[in-house]
Design a protein around this motif. Structure first.
Motif, mmCIF file in Angstrom:
data_model
loop_
_atom_site.group_PDB
_atom_site.id
_atom_site.type_symbol
_atom_site.label_atom_id
_atom_site.label_comp_id
_atom_site.label_asym_id
_atom_site.label_seq_id
_atom_site.Cartn_x
_atom_site.Cartn_y
_atom_site.Cartn_z
ATOM 1 N N VAL A 128 0.569 -1.342 -0.182
ATOM 2 C CA VAL A 128 -0.011 -0.087 -0.333
ATOM 3 C C VAL A 128 1.112 1.462 -0.159
ATOM 4 N N GLY A 129 0.484 1.891 -0.548
ATOM 5 C CA GLY A 129 1.127 3.954 -0.599
ATOM 6 C C GLY A 129 1.339 4.194 0.341
ATOM 7 N N MET A 130 2.703 4.458 0.563
ATOM 8 C CA MET A 130 2.926 5.378 2.209
ATOM 9 C C MET A 130 3.946 6.420 2.229
ATOM 10 N N VAL A 131 3.601 7.449 3.036
ATOM 11 C CA VAL A 131 4.436 8.374 3.144
ATOM 12 C C VAL A 131 4.393 9.295 4.360
ATOM 13 N N ILE A 132 5.477 9.993 4.829
ATOM 14 C CA ILE A 132 5.491 10.436 5.948
ATOM 15 C C ILE A 132 5.747 12.587 5.729
ATOM 16 N N LEU A 133 4.572 12.981 6.204
ATOM 17 C CA LEU A 133 5.073 14.214 5.951
ATOM 18 C C LEU A 133 5.380 15.120 7.323
ATOM 19 N N ARG A 134 5.860 16.086 7.345
ATOM 20 C CA ARG A 134 6.490 16.990 8.550
ATOM 21 C C ARG A 134 6.662 18.488 8.548
ATOM 22 N N GLY A 135 5.667 18.996 9.463
ATOM 23 C CA GLY A 135 5.639 20.255 9.566
ATOM 24 C C GLY A 135 4.769 20.555 8.598
ATOM 25 N N GLU A 136 3.924 22.079 8.947
ATOM 26 C CA GLU A 136 2.134 22.366 8.716
ATOM 27 C C GLU A 136 2.567 22.858 6.860
ATOM 28 N N ASP A 137 4.256 22.061 6.443
ATOM 29 C CA ASP A 137 4.893 22.434 5.285
ATOM 30 C C ASP A 137 4.599 20.844 4.486
ATOM 31 N N PHE A 138 4.608 20.636 5.424
ATOM 32 C CA PHE A 138 4.127 18.737 4.575
ATOM 33 C C PHE A 138 5.548 18.098 3.778
ATOM 34 N N TYR A 192 -5.223 9.111 6.932
ATOM 35 C CA TYR A 192 -4.600 10.448 7.242
ATOM 36 C C TYR A 192 -4.453 10.236 9.332
ATOM 37 N N GLN A 193 -2.978 10.078 9.220
ATOM 38 C CA GLN A 193 -3.209 9.679 10.842
ATOM 39 C C GLN A 193 -1.784 10.534 11.593
ATOM 40 N N VAL A 239 0.594 8.826 5.869
ATOM 41 C CA VAL A 239 -0.515 8.937 4.848
ATOM 42 C C VAL A 239 -0.315 6.904 4.187
ATOM 43 N N VAL A 240 -1.625 5.946 4.081
ATOM 44 C CA VAL A 240 -1.567 5.408 3.907
ATOM 45 C C VAL A 240 -2.917 4.877 2.672
ATOM 46 N N ALA A 241 -2.918 4.824 1.620
ATOM 47 C CA ALA A 241 -3.279 4.926 0.841
ATOM 48 C C ALA A 241 -3.104 3.754 0.007
ATOM 49 N N THR A 242 -4.049 4.153 -1.112
ATOM 50 C CA THR A 242 -4.189 2.843 -2.699
ATOM 51 C C THR A 242 -5.111 2.556 -3.106
ATOM 52 N N GLU A 243 -5.078 2.842 -4.197
ATOM 53 C CA GLU A 243 -5.492 3.327 -5.426
ATOM 54 C C GLU A 243 -6.832 2.249 -5.975
ATOM 55 N N VAL A 244 -7.686 2.672 -5.841
ATOM 56 C CA VAL A 244 -9.304 2.145 -6.272
ATOM 57 C C VAL A 244 -9.467 2.544 -7.389
ATOM 58 N N THR A 245 -9.385 3.520 -8.188
ATOM 59 C CA THR A 245 -9.527 3.451 -10.040
ATOM 60 C C THR A 245 -10.403 2.645 -10.574
#
Length: 799
Positions: free
Chosen positions: A42-52, A126-127, A142-148
């Motif tokens: 599954v798609g996973m990404v970690i974002l930091r701060g208010e600038d993400f 969005y956790q 962010v944990v994302a799965t495409e269901v297009t």
């Protein structure tokens, strides 16, 4: 709380959405944790701060958004993905500031892929990520799965369903769709609602028996249940049904058809009910029958005159009542010629003599005509007779009766008055209503036929209905009509009739004979019902079925031909090709051993190349034989522990594994019914493939994982979303491959590298695909150049 614990908690809480879970607590170090995250399906990404700022993005996420790690990591998310800013920035800010997770289902967003904007759909979470201070949110995972594809398929199904509903609701034929064994009313068009005397909102979504409790005790619920469970069409004509509604219980005569509605897997999901209310037609026919019965009762007491005619000599013997009917005393002596002279001049040729000629052919004598008594009074008589034939169908005698029907003829005037009321009723009906005499000539037609055809009444009376019939339907229409007239059977045919504007429409034409007390046909009562829309609808369905059937026949024929060619090649390869190769190798070896001192260095090189080429050829033949065997394999399934299969393969590859210092890690594999030697071939090919495509200066590591996943989460169009699948994945750290080539690698002879770089024939993965298909499964590949590849086998659970 550190990152790994936070991520582990999130995945544990949301495991039902992502079947391939990772228990991070089982990993010893942070490096293994990050490696696992990067390889997550599954798609996973970690974002930091208010600038993400993107701290980490795994391979699946990069593949989803079509970006490289250099384009995203270390930068604001909206620098690498500016097109999603308007969609997701408000949501991310809310999660960052409130610390409350956000779940999105089928979230619509436009992403630029391959240089073009593309509309996509995602399920995501969005956790918030917390530092040691539980009140301080430092970032978002962010944990994302495409269901297009699932969403687009759902939309396409909805459009198809809407088109089907429109075909039903717009049909002039009364139709309703009943769903499930409970017979829930899904669709009912205007014509059906008129029969039910209900509005759509009064019936839609309700069980048929709840809307019409009066059906309990009638046969229709049992018939519907039989159609649903037997998957067989049921038809019936003029069935009596009682339907309650405004105005009370009403009796109907219905022509109806119950047809099962099939799903893609062949199961029955509902019933299409098609109904034609023929109450008016049946009532009309009953009125005719009642009129005939009244006439029969009126004449039962009438005294008949009898006669016996010698056809050859024209001598006639008759009863005294016969003379009275003709205006003479009972003892009067009359000849056949004298009796014939008493016929009214207008009726003698056109009625009596014509009926006599017909009787000599058919054996039945019948007419109604006027006779003139000696006092010049005019009386009506009815004569019926039967001809007796000798050898060679020579007519000898005719026996018959005569009856004075003057009183009846006078009563017919009153009957005509009654018929006027009938005509008024018939003229108000949209269907064509018509009658014909015993010979099939039209005697009456209602106003609807004139309005439709544009013909005058005189034209219809003169030319009949034949000019209205489509030329392609004319011959069969006439043949069946003549057959019905001759045999006295019901006439039923569907043909096209020409409208006044030149358009042809399909009509169901039916005529039922009305018989006298003696069984002879007195007249025909017919109706013609417009079935054009329903006929086109059925034709469309039949055309689609025929097209699909033809496609399957062509595909099956091609498959049989291919299998035969492979079988022939396998025979040739195993018997004719390998022997010459062995001799080439043997003789080349002997020459090198015995003549080495006499050969130049170039000659020795040529012999070495010849031996290498023949070896590759022999391996190609072996691989082709394996592929052919996988194509036509015997379906002998055994319940086998796949851990034992894996162990056998590892022992066979022991030298290769030891030579490369390869590490193979494996979960506990399931026990399944499989073709044992094929699964050994499957495991052998996948592990050999991973060992062969090892990157430079890298110790080969192969991880074999197993688990279960719902069909809806498998990113393959062939997956059944309603089924559960068991998966076995093989992940390596080799050279990987470009995702655009994922379908090509499973094709025969397809190689992504030249022969000098990596040995092989390009058939191994094609064999894997064929073996998986033999077990009704699916195989997928995920790769990234320089990182590695994962091959995933999906096998349906319970098959």
């Amino acid at each position: 709380m550190d990152k790994s614990k936070q991520l582990n908690q999130h995945i544990s809480e949301n495991g039902e959405d992502h079947p391939q879970q990772v228990n991070l607590a089982s990993f010893a170090g942070e490096s293994k944790f990050w490696n696992t995250v990067k390889q997550a399906p599954v798609g996973m990404v970690i974002l930091r701060g208010e600038d993400f700022v993107v701290e980490m993005a795994n391979d699946t996420y990069l593949s989803i958004v079509d970006r490289t790690e250099e384009e995203l990591v270390g930068k604001s998310l909206f620098t690498g993905l500016p097109e999603v800013r308007d969609y997701v920035e408000p949501i991310l800010l809310r999660v960052l500031r409130t610390g409350i997770a956000y779940h999105g289902n089928e979230f619509e967003v436009t992403i630029r892929r391959f240089g073009q904007p593309e509309l996509c759909y995602f399920n995501f979470v969005y956790q918030p990520l917390f530092e040691e201070d539980p009140e301080q949110v430092s970032g978002i995972i962010v944990v994302a799965t495409e269901v297009t594809q699932q969403v687009l398929s759902k939309h396409a199904l909805q459009r198809s369903e809407n088109q089907f509903r429109n075909l039903v609701t717009q049909s002039q034929f009364a139709k309703a769709i009943l769903k499930g064994p409970e017979l829930v009313i899904s669709i009912a068009n205007e014509s059906m609602l008129n029969i039910w005397r209900r509005r759509l909102d009064e019936v839609e979504g309700k069980r048929l028996v709840d809307v019409f409790p009066e059906l309990e005790g009638q046969k229709f619920l049992a018939l519907l249940d039989e159609v649903y469970h037997s998957a067989q069409i049921y038809r019936e004509n003029e069935a009596i049904a009682y339907v309650d509604g405004p105005g009370g219980l009403k009796k109907h005569y219905l022509d109806f058809q119950y047809a099962p509605i099939f799903e893609i897997d062949g199961s029955v999901s509902g019933i299409m009910a098609s109904v034609n209310d023929v109450t008016d037609k049946v009532t009309l026919r009953q009125q005719f029958a009642e009129t005939a019965d009244r006439l029969s009762l009126a004449t039962d007491g009438t005294r008949l005159g009898t006669w016996d005619l010698n056809i050859q000599t024209k001598e006639i013997i008759y009863s005294g009542r016969m003379a009275v009917i003709l205006g003479y005393d009972e003892d009067a002596v009359l000849t056949h010629s004298e009796m014939r002279d008493m016929i009214h001049p207008e009726d003698r040729h056109t009625i009596v003599e014509k009926a006599f000629s017909t009787a000599l052919e058919t054996g039945v004598y019948y007419y109604e005509a006027r006779v003139i008594h000696r006092d010049q009074s005019v009386h009506w008589v009815r004569t019926q007779g039967k001809v007796f034939f000798g050898e060679g169908h020579v007519p000898l005698r005719m026996l018959g009766t005569m009856m004075d029907i003057t009183d009846r003829k006078e009563s017919e005037l009153a009957l005509k008055t009654s018929e006027g009321k009938f005509r008024t009723l018939a003229d108000s009906m949209p269907q064509f209503v018509w009658t014909a005499d015993s010979q099939g000539y039209i005697t009456y037609f209602n106003r609807s036929l004139l309005d439709y055809s544009g013909f005058s009444a005189e034209e219809i009376e003169r030319e009949g209905w034949l000019p209205l019939v489509h030329p392609d339907d004319l011959a069969e229409s006439v043949r069946l009509w003549i057959e019905s007239i001759t045999e006295g059977t019901e006439y039923l045919f569907e043909h096209r009739l020409k409208r006044a504007d030149g358009e042809y429409r399909w009509y169901q034409c039916r005529a039922i004979p009305q018989r006298r007390a003696d069984g002879t046909i007195e007249m025909w009562v017919g109706t013609s019902l417009d079935i054009h829309d329903s006929r086109l609808f059925i034709d469309q369905l039949e055309t689609k079925v025929q097209e699909r059937t033809q496609q399957l026949l062509v595909a099956n024929s091609e498959l049989v031909r291919t299998n035969m060619e492979l079988a022939q090649f396998a025979y040739v390869a195993s018997h004719d090709l390998q022997e010459p190769l062995r001799k080439i190798q043997t003789f080349a070896t002997r020459i090198l051993e015995t003549e080495r001192d006499n050969l130049s260095e170039r000659g020795k090189d040529y012999f070495n190349r010849m031996q290498a080429s023949s070896t590759r050829m022999q391996q190609l033949i072996v691989d082709l034989l394996a592929f052919s065997r996988a194509n036509v394999a015997e379906k002998h399934l055994e319940n086998i522990d796949l851990n034992l299969v894996l162990q056998n393969v590892k022992e066979q590859l022991g030298d290769v594994i030891q030579a490369g210092n390869a590490v193979i890690k494996s979960d506990v594999l399931p026990v399944r019914e499989v073709i044992t030697y094929q699964f050994e071939q499957l495991f052998m090919n996948l592990i050999t493939n991973a060992l062969k495509f090892t990157g430079p200066d890298r110790t080969p590591v192969i991880e074999i994982r197993s688990g279960e996943v719902p069909g809806g989460a498998i990113p393959l169009a062939e997956a059944d979303a309603t089924r559960l699948y068991q998966y076995i994945s093989f992940t390596d750290n080799g050279i990987g491959f470009d995702p655009q080539y994922k379908d090509r690698i499973f094709q025969v002879f397809q190689r992504l590298h030249n022969r000098s770089a990596y040995e092989g024939t390009g058939i191994g993965l094609a064999i894997c695909k064929k073996i998986v298909e033999n077990h009704k499964g699916l195989i997928d590949a995920v790769g990234k150049p320089g990182v590695g590849a994962t091959f995933i086998i999906y096998l349906p659970v319970g098959s």
